[in-house]
Design a protein around this motif. Structure first.
Motif, PDB file in Angstrom:
ATOM      1  N   GLY A   1       0.794  -1.225   0.000  1.00 45.97           N
ATOM      2  CA  GLY A   1       0.000   0.000   0.000  1.00 45.97           C
ATOM      3  C   GLY A   1       0.822   1.269   0.000  1.00 45.97           C
ATOM      4  N   ALA A   2       2.127   1.170   0.185  1.00 46.22           N
ATOM      5  CA  ALA A   2       2.980   2.357   0.139  1.00 46.22           C
ATOM      6  C   ALA A   2       2.945   2.923  -1.275  1.00 46.22           C
ATOM      7  N   ARG A   3       3.075   4.248  -1.370  1.00 45.03           N
ATOM      8  CA  ARG A   3       3.001   4.905  -2.670  1.00 45.03           C
ATOM      9  C   ARG A   3       4.029   6.037  -2.738  1.00 45.03           C
ATOM     10  N   ALA A   4       4.677   6.142  -3.891  1.00 51.43           N
ATOM     11  CA  ALA A   4       5.604   7.248  -4.132  1.00 51.43           C
ATOM     12  C   ALA A   4       5.144   7.986  -5.378  1.00 51.43           C
ATOM     13  N   THR A   5       5.063   9.294  -5.277  1.00 53.24           N
ATOM     14  CA  THR A   5       4.796  10.136  -6.430  1.00 53.24           C
ATOM     15  C   THR A   5       6.083  10.904  -6.692  1.00 53.24           C
ATOM     16  N   VAL A   6       6.574  10.795  -7.925  1.00 56.48           N
ATOM     17  CA  VAL A   6       7.889  11.320  -8.282  1.00 56.48           C
ATOM     18  C   VAL A   6       7.725  12.353  -9.384  1.00 56.48           C
ATOM     19  N   TYR A   7       8.168  13.581  -9.109  1.00 56.05           N
ATOM     20  CA  TYR A   7       8.142  14.626 -10.127  1.00 56.05           C
ATOM     21  C   TYR A   7       9.389  15.479  -9.959  1.00 56.05           C
ATOM     22  N   ARG A   8      10.215  15.447 -10.998  1.00 56.91           N
ATOM     23  CA  ARG A   8      11.482  16.182 -11.002  1.00 56.91           C
ATOM     24  C   ARG A   8      12.326  15.749  -9.799  1.00 56.91           C
TER      25      ARG A   8
END
Length: 156
Positions: free
Chosen positions: A99-106
């Motif tokens: 359920g862990a989530r990473a959102t990656v932007y720049r």
């Protein structure tokens, strides 16, 4: 063949098909059943690039998922939130089986685990680059080119 005999054969065929579906879990080899089982040892990645459409999504292998999680965990804490960028490329999202989530932007990574959000700083943009390279076999070549150009557009 008489109409009543044909009906018997059709019913028998449907019965066999139903029995097969019950015995095999009811999902074709490339259907959702396999994907759900894969999530137990892997992760799902997507690139947020379309407005009003589901993002392109693909599965990461267990090794890819583990290595990516370690890379995110190794990043130092950050303070800058993910920017609101509007239309176009808006980053990658990875969701792990736990359920862990990473959102990656720049150079910003927002990591959410156990209901707790953490900001991470990735000045080298290594996580974004890893996701970009990993997306290549899963994206249409033209879409990959567009996403790659957007990722590289803000490179220092």
């Amino acid at each position: 063949m008489k109409r009543s005999q044909r009906g018997v054969w059709v019913a028998a065929g449907l019965g066999l098909l139903g029995a097969w579906a019950c015995a095999t879990g009811g999902a074709p080899a490339d259907g959702p059943g396999v994907e759900e089982k894969s999530m137990a040892s892997a992760a799902r990645a997507s690139v947020d690039v379309f407005s009003g459409r589901e993002p392109p999504t693909w599965m990461l292998s267990g090794e890819e998922a583990r290595a990516l999680r370690e890379a995110v965990d190794a990043l130092p804490e950050g303070t800058r939130p993910l920017p609101d960028v509007g239309l176009g490329y808006r980053g990658f999202t990875v969701t792990w089986a736990d359920g862990a989530r990473a959102t990656v932007y720049r150079d910003v990574v927002e990591f959410v685990s156990d209901g707790r959000a953490q900001l991470r700083e990735d000045t080298a943009r290594a996580v974004e680059e890893r996701l970009l390279l990993g997306s290549r076999p899963h994206l249409d070549p033209e879409l990959f080119t567009v996403v790659a150009s957007q990722v590289q557009a803000a490179q220092p």
